[in-house]
Write an enzyme that holds these catalytic residues in place. Structure first.
Site, PDB file in Angstrom:
ATOM      1  N   CYS A 161       0.832  -1.159  -0.113  1.00 19.10           N
ATOM      2  CA  CYS A 161       0.036  -0.061  -0.073  1.00 19.10           C
ATOM      3  C   CYS A 161       0.979   1.235   0.069  1.00 19.10           C
ATOM      4  O   CYS A 161       1.593   1.348   1.174  1.00 19.10           O
ATOM      5  CB  CYS A 161      -1.167  -0.097   1.193  1.00 19.10           C
ATOM      6  SG  CYS A 161      -1.987   1.408   1.159  1.00 19.10           S
ATOM      7  N   GLY A 162       0.791   2.044  -1.144  1.00 16.22           N
ATOM      8  CA  GLY A 162       1.741   3.080  -1.311  1.00 16.22           C
ATOM      9  C   GLY A 162       1.468   4.418  -0.310  1.00 16.22           C
ATOM     10  O   GLY A 162       2.180   4.968   0.436  1.00 16.22           O
ATOM     11  N   HIS A 163      -0.068   4.452  -0.231  1.00 17.32           N
ATOM     12  CA  HIS A 163      -0.380   5.780   0.535  1.00 17.32           C
ATOM     13  C   HIS A 163      -0.025   5.261   1.906  1.00 17.32           C
ATOM     14  O   HIS A 163       0.289   5.991   2.939  1.00 17.32           O
ATOM     15  CB  HIS A 163      -1.787   6.201   0.316  1.00 17.32           C
ATOM     16  CG  HIS A 163      -2.634   5.519   1.383  1.00 17.32           C
ATOM     17  ND1 HIS A 163      -3.344   4.380   0.894  1.00 17.32           N
ATOM     18  CD2 HIS A 163      -3.081   5.843   2.659  1.00 17.32           C
ATOM     19  CE1 HIS A 163      -4.174   4.012   1.936  1.00 17.32           C
ATOM     20  NE2 HIS A 163      -4.079   4.822   2.946  1.00 17.32           N
ATOM     21  N   HIS A 209      -8.104  -4.371  -8.176  1.00 21.56           N
ATOM     22  CA  HIS A 209      -8.274  -2.786  -8.169  1.00 21.56           C
ATOM     23  C   HIS A 209      -8.430  -2.369  -9.357  1.00 21.56           C
ATOM     24  O   HIS A 209      -7.734  -2.828 -10.552  1.00 21.56           O
ATOM     25  CB  HIS A 209      -6.817  -2.230  -7.699  1.00 21.56           C
ATOM     26  CG  HIS A 209      -6.377  -2.359  -6.163  1.00 21.56           C
ATOM     27  ND1 HIS A 209      -6.057  -3.683  -5.527  1.00 21.56           N
ATOM     28  CD2 HIS A 209      -6.367  -1.559  -5.237  1.00 21.56           C
ATOM     29  CE1 HIS A 209      -5.984  -3.457  -4.395  1.00 21.56           C
ATOM     30  NE2 HIS A 209      -5.965  -2.216  -4.136  1.00 21.56           N
ATOM     31  N   ASP A 236     -10.216   5.035  -3.749  1.00 22.84           N
ATOM     32  CA  ASP A 236      -8.945   5.828  -3.017  1.00 22.84           C
ATOM     33  C   ASP A 236      -9.092   7.317  -2.966  1.00 22.84           C
ATOM     34  O   ASP A 236      -9.008   7.708  -4.025  1.00 22.84           O
ATOM     35  CB  ASP A 236      -7.795   5.201  -3.711  1.00 22.84           C
ATOM     36  CG  ASP A 236      -6.566   5.252  -2.858  1.00 22.84           C
ATOM     37  OD1 ASP A 236      -6.404   6.460  -2.058  1.00 22.84           O
ATOM     38  OD2 ASP A 236      -5.533   4.596  -2.917  1.00 22.84           O
ATOM     39  N   CYS A 252      -3.373   6.636  -5.027  1.00 24.29           N
ATOM     40  CA  CYS A 252      -3.096   5.098  -4.729  1.00 24.29           C
ATOM     41  C   CYS A 252      -1.657   5.144  -5.467  1.00 24.29           C
ATOM     42  O   CYS A 252      -1.101   4.996  -6.297  1.00 24.29           O
ATOM     43  CB  CYS A 252      -4.136   4.485  -5.653  1.00 24.29           C
ATOM     44  SG  CYS A 252      -3.943   2.797  -5.371  1.00 24.29           S
ATOM     45  N   GLY A 253      -1.014   4.846  -4.293  1.00 25.01           N
ATOM     46  CA  GLY A 253       0.580   4.445  -4.440  1.00 25.01           C
ATOM     47  C   GLY A 253       1.084   3.444  -5.328  1.00 25.01           C
ATOM     48  O   GLY A 253       1.732   3.388  -6.529  1.00 25.01           O
ATOM     49  N   THR A 254       0.067   2.306  -5.098  1.00 25.23           N
ATOM     50  CA  THR A 254       0.441   1.028  -6.017  1.00 25.23           C
ATOM     51  C   THR A 254      -0.170   1.267  -7.428  1.00 25.23           C
ATOM     52  O   THR A 254       0.114   0.869  -8.394  1.00 25.23           O
ATOM     53  CB  THR A 254      -0.006  -0.078  -5.284  1.00 25.23           C
ATOM     54  OG1 THR A 254      -1.445  -0.148  -4.866  1.00 25.23           O
ATOM     55  CG2 THR A 254       0.669  -0.518  -4.035  1.00 25.23           C
TER      56      THR A 254
HETATM   57  O1  PYC Z   1      -1.891   3.811  -1.806  1.00 27.81           O
HETATM   58  O2  PYC Z   1      -1.311   1.612  -2.760  1.00 27.81           O
HETATM   59  C1  PYC Z   1      -2.023   2.564  -2.133  1.00 27.81           C
HETATM   60  C2  PYC Z   1      -3.514   2.097  -1.725  1.00 27.81           C
HETATM   61  C3  PYC Z   1      -3.896   0.776  -2.180  1.00 27.81           C
HETATM   62  C4  PYC Z   1      -5.202   0.695  -1.505  1.00 27.81           C
HETATM   63  C5  PYC Z   1      -5.341   2.020  -1.276  1.00 27.81           C
HETATM   64  N1  PYC Z   1      -4.516   2.707  -1.132  1.00 27.81           N
END
Ligand code: PYC
Length: 324
Positions: A100-102, A220, A246, A250-252
């Site tokens: 999870c990036g965030h 996703h 999100d 979303c980091g990923t």
């Molecule tokens: O930021 O990767 C992310 C992420 C995944 C699900 C919610 N945020």
């Protein structure tokens, strides 16, 4: 009959402390004390134990009445891989996450707030590999994510009740289906329509057997569009596995997007891509080549906004949350 009363009523609830933060509007709830003992195996093994034996804790923290669909939970763990400052396992309203990036940006800002880390580079162990995050000041984090790649380009998908859309299947630490030709406005006013289309796409992928590597579910959905703002390269709406969207870019999801742009020859190594979310928050991304793989770098900021001691009252029928 209340489903939330299932088995865990006999399990002693640990007294837990959680610290909440948000990254571009998307919440992260980090268990910093009193979390379940998952042993000392790899983070992937510990995630499995969490999911099979402690799912009630996931639900208690992420689901209402304590949480909400948007909350991403995280368990701070001792790392397994050498040289890591911390280990982390992410989860949400319906199950476990890969990366999870965030949440990793939130983790670093929270550890800084707790005075456990100083500005600089920190390696973090996750169930899908080690990531490297650089803390600048108290709130700004640049994250070198796991290696990311596009598996399939422009897959035609027949979405019942909608029509055909085309999407790329890409890995950014979770599996994404990235669609440009959705025809919707990526605005907050359109969230119900965006959620409805994202949900239909998710079901159509399942029904038509379109998966990530090794049959992994694509859980996703990322709807993409240009941004109307000067200096911002793209805007997205990301539908998460539990059907919450999100609030951050979303980091990923941004990592998956960068992998697709690179594969299309639209992004050079080191070139900056600014990705805006549906609420207007922005991550800055770029991609680097190491040891034969592409690694996305995502930068954003996070802020701590609550410290909570979790209380479990005797007789509370929803102590384990209302299942999503
Ligand atoms: O930021 O990767 C992310 C992420 C995944 C699900 C919610 N945020």
């Amino acid at each position: 009959m209340l489903d939330s009363l299932a088995t865990p009523s006999s399990i002693e609830f640990p007294s837990m402390r959680v610290i909440d933060s948000h990254t571009g509007g998307e919440p992260t709830r980090l268990i910093v004390q009193g979390g379940p003992d998952l042993g000392s195996g790899s983070l992937a093994q510990r995630r499995e134990i969490f999911s099979t034996r402690f799912d009630h804790i996931r639900s208690a923290l992420c689901n209402e009445p304590r949480g909400s669909d948007a909350v991403v939970g995280a368990l701070l763990c001792a790392p397994h891989e050498p040289g890591c400052a911390a280990g982390v396992i992410f989860f949400n309203n319906v199950g476990m996450l890969g990366m999870c990036g965030h949440g990793t940006i939130g983790l670093l800002a929270t550890l800084a707030w707790m005075k456990r880390i100083q500005p600089g580079v920190h390696r973090v162990d996750t169930p899908v590999g080690v990531v490297e995050a650089t803390l600048q000041g108290a709130n700004n984090v640049s994250l070198r994510n796991v290696a990311s790649y596009r598996l399939h380009r422009q897959v035609a998908l027949n979405v019942p009740g909608w029509g055909v859309v085309h999407g790329d299947v890409a890995w950014g630490g979770n599996w994404f289906f990235l669609v440009d030709d959705h025809g919707l406005d990526l605005s907050l006013q359109q969230v119900p329509e965006l959620t409805s289309l994202g949900t239909r796409i998710r079901h159509a992928l399942q029904e038509q057997g379109i998966t990530g590597s090794d049959g992994a579910e694509i859980d996703h959905i990322e709807l993409c569009a240009p941004s109307a703002k000067l200096g911002i390269n793209g805007r997205n709406f990301v539908l998460c596995p539990g059907l919450a969207y999100d609030r951050s870019p979303c980091g990923t999801g941004t990592s998956a997007k960068l992998a697709c742009l690179q594969a299309d020859g639209k992004l050079e190594p080191g070139q900056v891509w600014r990705q805006e979310s549906v609420v207007g928050s922005v991550f800055e991304g770029s991609i680097e080549w190491h040891d034969g793989q592409w690694y996305p770098r995502i930068a954003g900021s996070a802020f701590v906004n609550a410290v909570t001691d979790v209380v479990c009252s005797e007789g509370d029928p929803f102590v384990w949350g209302v299942p999503a």
